[in-house]
Each structure stands twice: as structure tokens, then as C-alpha cells.
Design a protein around this motif. Structure first.
Motif, mmCIF file in Angstrom:
data_model
loop_
_atom_site.group_PDB
_atom_site.id
_atom_site.type_symbol
_atom_site.label_atom_id
_atom_site.label_comp_id
_atom_site.label_asym_id
_atom_site.label_seq_id
_atom_site.Cartn_x
_atom_site.Cartn_y
_atom_site.Cartn_z
ATOM 1 N N TYR A 375 0.810 -1.215 0.000
ATOM 2 C CA TYR A 375 0.000 0.000 0.000
ATOM 3 C C TYR A 375 0.848 1.272 0.000
ATOM 4 O O TYR A 375 0.340 2.349 0.309
ATOM 5 C CB TYR A 375 -0.936 -0.010 1.217
ATOM 6 C CG TYR A 375 -1.959 -1.129 1.148
ATOM 7 C CD1 TYR A 375 -3.211 -0.923 0.588
ATOM 8 C CD2 TYR A 375 -1.648 -2.407 1.598
ATOM 9 C CE1 TYR A 375 -4.146 -1.943 0.496
ATOM 10 C CE2 TYR A 375 -2.569 -3.440 1.512
ATOM 11 C CZ TYR A 375 -3.812 -3.205 0.963
ATOM 12 O OH TYR A 375 -4.724 -4.226 0.857
ATOM 13 N N GLY A 376 2.115 1.155 -0.388
ATOM 14 C CA GLY A 376 3.009 2.303 -0.370
ATOM 15 C C GLY A 376 2.813 3.229 -1.549
ATOM 16 O O GLY A 376 3.719 3.452 -2.365
ATOM 17 N N SER A 377 1.624 3.777 -1.658
ATOM 18 C CA SER A 377 1.283 4.748 -2.706
ATOM 19 C C SER A 377 0.477 5.854 -2.052
ATOM 20 O O SER A 377 -0.592 5.601 -1.498
ATOM 21 C CB SER A 377 0.470 4.074 -3.812
ATOM 22 O OG SER A 377 -0.095 5.037 -4.669
ATOM 23 N N VAL A 378 0.974 7.086 -2.127
ATOM 24 C CA VAL A 378 0.282 8.188 -1.468
ATOM 25 C C VAL A 378 -0.870 8.724 -2.311
ATOM 26 O O VAL A 378 -1.760 9.402 -1.796
ATOM 27 C CB VAL A 378 1.283 9.323 -1.140
ATOM 28 C CG1 VAL A 378 1.731 10.042 -2.409
ATOM 29 C CG2 VAL A 378 0.714 10.295 -0.122
ATOM 30 N N ASP A 379 -0.888 8.386 -3.587
ATOM 31 C CA ASP A 379 -1.890 8.974 -4.479
ATOM 32 C C ASP A 379 -3.001 8.016 -4.886
ATOM 33 O O ASP A 379 -4.047 8.444 -5.380
ATOM 34 C CB ASP A 379 -1.233 9.552 -5.733
ATOM 35 C CG ASP A 379 -0.217 8.611 -6.369
ATOM 36 O OD1 ASP A 379 -0.136 7.450 -5.953
ATOM 37 O OD2 ASP A 379 0.509 9.061 -7.278
ATOM 38 N N SER A 380 -2.833 6.702 -4.676
ATOM 39 C CA SER A 380 -3.892 5.767 -5.069
ATOM 40 C C SER A 380 -5.198 6.058 -4.334
ATOM 41 O O SER A 380 -6.284 5.937 -4.915
ATOM 42 C CB SER A 380 -3.467 4.315 -4.772
ATOM 43 O OG SER A 380 -2.430 3.906 -5.618
ATOM 44 N N THR A 381 -5.100 6.463 -3.078
ATOM 45 C CA THR A 381 -6.313 6.660 -2.278
ATOM 46 C C THR A 381 -7.131 7.857 -2.771
ATOM 47 O O THR A 381 -8.328 7.712 -3.025
ATOM 48 C CB THR A 381 -5.954 6.771 -0.791
ATOM 49 O OG1 THR A 381 -5.167 5.623 -0.423
ATOM 50 C CG2 THR A 381 -7.199 6.807 0.070
ATOM 51 N N PRO A 382 -6.549 9.058 -2.929
ATOM 52 C CA PRO A 382 -7.361 10.140 -3.499
ATOM 53 C C PRO A 382 -7.793 9.870 -4.933
ATOM 54 O O PRO A 382 -8.897 10.267 -5.338
ATOM 55 C CB PRO A 382 -6.450 11.369 -3.403
ATOM 56 C CG PRO A 382 -5.081 10.844 -3.210
ATOM 57 C CD PRO A 382 -5.236 9.544 -2.492
ATOM 58 N N LEU A 383 -6.958 9.193 -5.724
ATOM 59 C CA LEU A 383 -7.358 8.884 -7.102
ATOM 60 C C LEU A 383 -8.550 7.930 -7.129
ATOM 61 O O LEU A 383 -9.395 8.009 -8.031
ATOM 62 C CB LEU A 383 -6.175 8.286 -7.868
ATOM 63 C CG LEU A 383 -5.089 9.272 -8.309
ATOM 64 C CD1 LEU A 383 -3.866 8.525 -8.820
ATOM 65 C CD2 LEU A 383 -5.617 10.231 -9.381
ATOM 66 N N PHE A 384 -8.627 7.025 -6.159
ATOM 67 C CA PHE A 384 -9.775 6.122 -6.060
ATOM 68 C C PHE A 384 -11.058 6.918 -5.843
ATOM 69 O O PHE A 384 -12.074 6.693 -6.518
ATOM 70 C CB PHE A 384 -9.550 5.133 -4.910
ATOM 71 C CG PHE A 384 -10.735 4.278 -4.574
ATOM 72 C CD1 PHE A 384 -11.012 3.135 -5.299
ATOM 73 C CD2 PHE A 384 -11.589 4.625 -3.530
ATOM 74 C CE1 PHE A 384 -12.113 2.342 -4.998
ATOM 75 C CE2 PHE A 384 -12.687 3.845 -3.218
ATOM 76 C CZ PHE A 384 -12.950 2.703 -3.951
ATOM 77 N N VAL A 385 -11.032 7.853 -4.906
ATOM 78 C CA VAL A 385 -12.213 8.673 -4.637
ATOM 79 C C VAL A 385 -12.561 9.504 -5.863
ATOM 80 O O VAL A 385 -13.738 9.612 -6.257
ATOM 81 C CB VAL A 385 -11.962 9.583 -3.420
ATOM 82 C CG1 VAL A 385 -13.163 10.493 -3.169
ATOM 83 C CG2 VAL A 385 -11.663 8.745 -2.180
ATOM 84 N N LEU A 386 -11.549 10.082 -6.497
ATOM 85 C CA LEU A 386 -11.788 10.915 -7.685
ATOM 86 C C LEU A 386 -12.397 10.094 -8.813
ATOM 87 O O LEU A 386 -13.391 10.517 -9.431
ATOM 88 C CB LEU A 386 -10.474 11.544 -8.141
ATOM 89 C CG LEU A 386 -10.505 12.336 -9.447
ATOM 90 C CD1 LEU A 386 -11.529 13.469 -9.378
ATOM 91 C CD2 LEU A 386 -9.119 12.874 -9.791
#
Length: 733
Positions: A375-386
Motif C-alpha cells: 500500500y506504499g502509494s500516497v496517491d492511489s487513495t485520493p485517485l480512487f475517490v476521484l
């Protein structure tokens, strides 16, 4: 029946590791033969131009399944000599490789006893359902019967993909080989993880002589006659599950490939070369699509990233949202299913985080690498919501929204909680263990985030574009909340987005450079470096219009724009290197997102420049295929772009780039509530005079459109409609 059996302790080849970057992909030498790749679901193969595996140096050859190599060598010889290459071609849809070979001159002492170019050999290879199929067809064009010995030499190491990439292991499992019957060889490996992996090679007809590493056919082929040899290599198939016959499997595979894209919008243009680019891109995306329990998912790239990657899947789905929103549905469901629920420092996992990548090999299972579920990705989480918000706006599919809302809220909880460890309002990253990735944005090289003097940023790092992703995600989530009747929650999210935008402008803007800082380091010092990250902010819509125009103007100057595309780092910056992975190279997907941002701010002339540069680059590429990245050298007259040696081919978000550039140029917008498709300030680049879009979907309705260029204007003609859909053009100057 078992004729012979051998067993051996298997050891990995040594390789030098870089201490700064433990998962670096080494380039040890040039490729002696061009490589070709095929893929079907979780299986892919890298062959050379002769149809061989492991016969020449410089390539990551092999048949791979779930991050393990199931065949490391397969070489064809005639009378112990390598055949001569006539030609090698992938099918247009990437479903198979056809290689044409012929025999060399064969001597008995000083006398030629068998002239070259007498035997025509055709090798046809395809993958289907965990099995590699190869047909070897021979035809004698001579005047006499040809007596030849055709041999296939094979072997395997059951190497983990990370071993193939250069990782060293202290211990490995045990391998064995056996003849199961006169036409079948079984190669097996009992791993340190106690899992038995098998490769079953079956030959038809039965070879003249079969051993555990070779099959020999003594063939007497009369003039003008043909014969066929078939080989299947099955990965982890039980003995009772026999592969289907070659021609039956080939037909089923072709039908499956056609069905996969039968619903997708098709595009044809007045430019034949651009049509080839589009066809290759669609074919590449087709083979990268993998059927998972949650739906179709675009695996990131071949050979190193043929698995579920969060960031890559999300961005690819976003790029293809206008043309096939079904991709986003599969991506969102799969990532929601694997959303982190607990804290695991080795995996950089925290509740609510979205996956970076997942691996199925032995090293991941044993946690020799942290990527089984990482899970070492800082951008996957906001990109998922977007992406969830954009998918709902594109389709009006509120049933998926209701299904995903708990995962969206969990992701937002991570963004506002563990994702912001110091509570300053910015999402930051820092790996939780030394095994994890040092940098966790899309530029994840160890040296990608640095200060103006070249020193590397340390501590909790807040990337510029990630704050933009968070802004856009909260805006999208607010609209979703309103659709669900959650008015108060929507207001909270909108206010949070506004606060973030104000604080970002105050903190990240660099007036002396006329752009936004690359990042903030752990001491809140801005990385005062001109990078393409600032261009992605335009895509998110977070930044002020006056500053967006300054950023855009800078990106189109020669320090960034090479003529082929926009560099990741501007010429003159401390770590600028046009041959680097992230510090001066050109990434098509990066340019595509920047182009969407340029279009968002009405800068269609700049969109056209980026579009033309990447189209021109693709026209020079093998197969008209945009790679993962290429070198950032300035464009020179009568020369093509310079390739990056270990770039993935194909790579999902690079393959999606031509479609994103079209979206940016046409200003496509979809409004399911009004049954309306809008083209906002559409513009076609000078190399496209006309374009036809067929089966452009909006809900259950479709429309066919013809677009024509008139200098800087575009006319739109509706050719056909099915269902209720309105098409409009919005012009603003």
C-alpha cells in the motif's frame, strides 16, 4: 510412464543491487534479438523475434504466470543449427505471434548437402487460459525429400519475477523434471513457501526422442509437402486438465478478443498513421485487460508490472472513461475489495488506504519483498475517490456509488487521518519500513524528489500533484454525497476542498520561478524545482487561473517541451538528466494528464502542441506503440525520439494516452441527467482533418459523430443515434 527423472537444488544468479533503490531494474546489456510480448489474463510470455525463449542475451525472456517464470528456455534448431529469420509479426490485435524461418546451408565437411531457403518454417504462438500454444509448420520447397532433425530444447528455473529483475535470494526450493509419458515432460518446483509449481510440456505428434530438456523429430519431408508439430506449455494445470487442440483454442481466443471490445467506441480518422496508433493502443489495452473476480482490470505493463497496480489502474481507467467507462467499474470494485483494513508497517498499510500493487510469486508470499499486498502509494487513495466520482458523473450509475460509498468514506478517513500525520492539511508519505518504496508518488525513483541544490527531500513529503488529487477527490465526493442525499457531508467536503486550495496557494506557489513547488519536505521546506508535477495540478482544477496560465506557458517553453512532449524535470535543474527514469524523461501519461489540464483552462493551442508531439513520437516507434517513457532529448530535424532501454511495452497508461489526448482536444463532457454529450471548444490538431466516432455511449443510448476541422474550428455532424441522446457544442473565447 516415467522414463527418467532428475532433481536439483535451484540457485539464483547473482546480481548487483543498488542500495538506494532496492527494486531497481538493471540493464545488463543490449538485446541481441528484438523481443515480442503476448498476454492473456495472469499469463504473459516474452519471446524473441525467432519465437525462441532464452536463446539470446539482453531480454527478460520467459513464460510467466502470477509473477513466476514457468519456462526459461525454448530453442528451435534444425540439424543442430539455428534457422534463419525471414520475418516476425504480431497480429494486429496482439493475440498471437507468427514467425517465418528457413534453413541455413547445411554442410557435410566442405560440401553443401542441403541448400538454404529450402524449408519454410512457420511458428505461431498464442496464450490462452494459463497455457502457451505453439504450432511449428514445415514445408519443403525443394525438389528432393528433405531429411532433417528438428529439435526443441527447453528448461526452466521457476524464478520469481523479482529474481528475473535482479534480486538475489539466500535460498530457493527444489526443482525436478520427469517424463510423464512419451509425449509429455513435467518440470516442477517445490518452493520455500511449500507450494508446488509445475510446467507441463506436451508434444504432438510424439517426438522421435524425448528427454527432460529436449524433443527431437527425425523428419523425412517429400517435395512440396507439409507437416505440423504442436507444443503446449501449461502453468500449474492438473494432469487431468488437458489443453484444447491448437486450432480450437486459437479460434476461441480470437472470439474472446473480439467480444472484449465489441461495445467500445470506435474511432477512425483521415490520418492513416494516427489510425495505426489508435489501433495499436487499443490492442495493447486489450491484452493488458485481465478478468478478475471484481471485473476487468488493466494490468500496468509487461514484463515488470503485469499485475494489479492501484495508481496505474486508476489513471488508465480515468483516461479511458469517455470511451469505455466499464474499465473504471472493474478497477473501482477490485480496489475496494482490497482496501486496507489494518495497520501493517511492512506493507505500508493503514485502514482506508488503496492498494499500490499486489504480487503472486514466492518472494512476495515469503515477504522477501513487501508486495504481496502493498500500500506504499500516497496517491492511489485520493485517485480512487476521484475516479469513483467521475465514473458516476460519466454514467449516472448510482447503484455503484451506493456499493462503493463505504470504501469512499474509508478512503476519505485515511486522507484526513493517517494520510496527514502532522495535521497541517496536506497529505504526506514516509515509508514505514526500509523494505518499502522511498518515494511513493508516481515518480517513485529514489532520487525523484529533491531540492534546488540536488539534495534529496527527507521526512514526511507532501507532493504537489497529490494535494491536487485530494482537492479534486473531495469535490467529486461532495457531488456524490449530494446524489445520495447527504447534504451536510457534501458541504463538509466542499469546505475542506476550499481550505486546501487556499492553503496550497499560500504554501506551494514559488513567485520567483512562476510555478508550484515539487513538494514540501519533512521540515516544510518547499522543493523549489520546476517539474511536470505542476502541470498535473491543472488537470485537478485546484489552482488559480492566472497562475495556471503561467505554469502552462512555462511547460511549453524549450526547457520543458522538447518537440516530442513535456519533460518530467526542466532543463537546468540540479538532477535533470534526459536519460533518467523520472528526472528529465518524457512520460506519455504525464503529458496526457497535463493536456487535460490545459484543455480545462481553455489552452487548446497548447493541447494541440502536446498532441502533435506525442503523435509524431509514436509515428517513429516500433508498431506505432507509445512506450512507458522515452528519453527527454530535444527534437532534432530528420531524427526520431530516443528510446529508454527498459521501458515497459506495452504499458497501460501509455497505451491510453492517444485517447486522453482526443478527449482533451475535443473537450468531451457527459451529462447523463440531461442525456447530453457536450463538446467544449473542440479543436482538432492539424494532422487530423476528419474523425468519426461510432457507438459513443451515454447510458443505454449511443451516437455516431463526424467531426471536421476548419482551420481552428470544428464542425460536428450527427450520423446516427440509438436511444435518446443530445449532442451540443459549447464555444467560449
Amino acid at each position: 510412464m516415467m522414463a527418467t527423472k532428475r532433481a536439483a537444488r535451484m540457485t539464483s544468479a547473482p546480481s548487483e543491487a543498488l542500495s538506494e533503490s532496492p527494486f531497481y531494474i538493471p540493464m545488463t546489456g543490449p538485446s541481441a534479438r528484438p523481443r515480442r510480448t503476448l498476454k492473456h489474463d495472469d499469463t504473459f510470455v516474452v519471446l524473441d523475434s525467432h519465437g525462441d525463449i532464452g536463446a539470446s542475451a539482453g531480454g527478460p525472456d520467459g513464460l510467466f504466470n502470477s509473477d513466476t517464470r514457468y519456462l526459461a528456455r525454448l530453442e528451435l534448431h534444425l540439424n543442430d543449427m539455428q534457422p534463419l529469420l525471414l520475418g516476425s509479426n504480431l497480429r494486429n490485435d496482439n493475440s498471437g505471434l507468427t514467425v517465418d524461418l528457413t534453413n541455413p546451408d547445411i554442410y557435410d565437411g566442405d560440401r553443401i548437402v542441403f541448400h538454404k531457403d529450402t524449408i519454410h518454417i512457420v511458428r505461431t504462438t498464442f496464450l490462452w487460459r494459463g497455457t502457451a500454444y505453439q504450432r511449428i509448420g514445415l514445408q519443403n520447397h525443394g525438389e528432393q525429400t528433405a531429411s532433417i532433425a528438428l529439435s526443441l530444447r527447453f528448461d526452466n528455473d521457476f524464478a520469481d519475477l523479482f529474481e528475473v529483475r535482479g534480486e538475489r535470494r539466500e535460498r530457493r526450493g527444489t526443482g525436478a523434471s520427469e517424463l510423464a509419458d512419451p509425449a509429455t515432460v513435467v518440470l516442477s518446483y517445490t518452493g520455500v513457501d511449500d507450494i508446488v509449481r509445475t510446467s507441463r510440456l506436451h508434444f504432438a505428434p510424439r517426438p522421435t526422442r524425448l528427454t527432460v530438456n529436449s524433443a527431437v523429430y527425425q523428419i523425412d519431408l517429400p517435395p512440396q509437402q507439409t507437416t505440423e508439430i504442436f507444443l503446449t506449455v501449461s502453468c500449474n494445470k492438473p494432469e487431468t486438465e488437458r489443453p484444447v487442440a491448437f486450432y480450437r483454442g486459437l479460434l476461441a481466443h480470437h472470439r474472446e478478443m473480439r467480444r472484449a471490445w465489441s461495445h467500445t467506441t470506435s474511432i477512425e480518422t483521415s490520418n492513416d498513421v494516427f489510425n495505426e496508433v489508435l489501433c495499436q493502443s487499443m490492442a495493447d489495452l486489450n491484452i493488458l485487460m485481465t478478468q478478475t473476480p471484481q471485473g476487468r482490470y488493466p494490468y500496468a505493463g509487461i514484463p515488470w508490472y503485469s499485475t494489479t497496480f492501484g495508481r496505474d489502474g486508476l489513471i488508465t481507467a480515468l483516461q479511458m472513461l469517455w470511451i469505455d467507462p466499464g474499465i473504471a467499474r472493474g478497477v473501482l470494485r477490485r480496489l475496494a475489495a482490497f482496501q486496507a483494513k489494518t495497520v501493517d508497517p511492512l506493507a505500508d498499510a493503514e485502514p482506508g488506504k488503496i492498494l499500490h500493487e499486489m504480487r503472486g510469486g514466492e518472494m512476495a508470499a515469503l515477504r522477501e519483498v513487501p508486495f504481496e499486498r502493498y500500500y506504499g502509494s500516497v496517491d492511489s487513495t485520493p485517485l480512487f475517490v476521484l475516479l469513483a466520482g467521475l465514473y458516476v458523473e460519466r454514467t449516472g450509475d448510482e447503484s455503484i456509488l451506493k456499493e462503493l460509498w463505504p470504501a469512499i468514506e474509508a478512503a476519505l478517513g485515511w486522507i484526513d487521518g493517517p494520510g496527514d500525520p502532522d495535521g497541517d492539511g496536506f497529505v504526506e508519505y514516509r515509508r514505514a519500513s526500509e523494505q518499502g518504496l522511498a518515494n511513493q508518488g508516481w515518480k517513485d525513483s529514489f532520487d525523484a524528489i529533491f531540492h534546488a541544490d540536488g539534495t534529496l527531500a527527507e521526512g514526511n513529503i507532501a507532493l504537489a500533484e497529490v494535494q491536487g488529487y485530494v482537492f479534486a477527490a473531495k469535490r467529486a465526493a461532495a457531488r456524490c454525497a449530494r446524489a445520495l442525499g447527504l447534504t451536510d457531508r457534501a458541504g463538509e467536503l466542499d469546505r475542506a476542498a476550499e481550505r486546501l486550495a487556499r492553503r496550497f496557494e499560500e504554501t506551494f506557489w514559488l513567485p520567483d520561478l512562476g510555478t508550484y513547488a515539487l513538494a514540501l519536505d519533512g521540515e516544510k521546506r518547499p522543493c523549489q524545482v520546476r517539474t511536470s508535477n505542476a502541470g498535473q495540478l491543472l488537470f485537478t482544477g485546484m489552482v488559480r487561473e492566472d497562475r495556471a496560465r503561467l505554469v502552462a506557458a512555462d511547460l511549453m517553453r524549450p526547457a520543458f517541451f522538447t518537440g516530442w512532449g513535456i519533460r518530467t524535470v526542466a532543463l537546468g535543474e540540479a538532477r535533470y538528466n534526459p536519460m533518467s527514469y523520472h528526472n528529465g524523461s518524457i512520460w506519455p501519461h504525464d503529458n496526457a494528464l497535463i493536456a487535460l489540464g490545459l484543455g480545462r483552462y481553455g489552452l487548446k493551442h497548447s493541447v494541440e502542441q502536446v498532441f502533435k508531439g506525442l503523435f509524431d513520437a509514436a509515428s517513429y516507434m516500433d508498431l506505432r506503440r507509445l512506450p512507458e517513457l522515452f528519453c527527454g532529448f530535444r527534437r532534432e530535424p530528420r531524427r526520431g525520439p530516443t528510446l529508454y532501454p527498459v521501458a515497459c511495452l506495452p504499458q497501460a497508461w501509455a497505451s491510453a494516452t492517444p485517447f486522453t489526448l482526443l478527449e482533451a482536444a475535443l473537450g468531451l463532457e457527459f451529462d447523463p441527467a440531461r442525456s447530453e454529450i457536450r463538446l467544449r471548444n473542440p479543436r482538432l490538431p492539424a494532422f487530423l482533418n476528419e474523425m468519426i466516432l461510432r457507438r459513443l455511449h451515454l447510458g443505454e443510448s449511443t451516437v455516431d459523430l463526424r467531426l471536421r476541422r476548419h482551420d481552428e474550428d470544428v464542425s460536428v455532424e450527427v450520423l446516427r443515434t440509438q436511444g435518446h441522446v443530445q449532442v451540443s457544442m459549447v464555444l467560449s473565447r
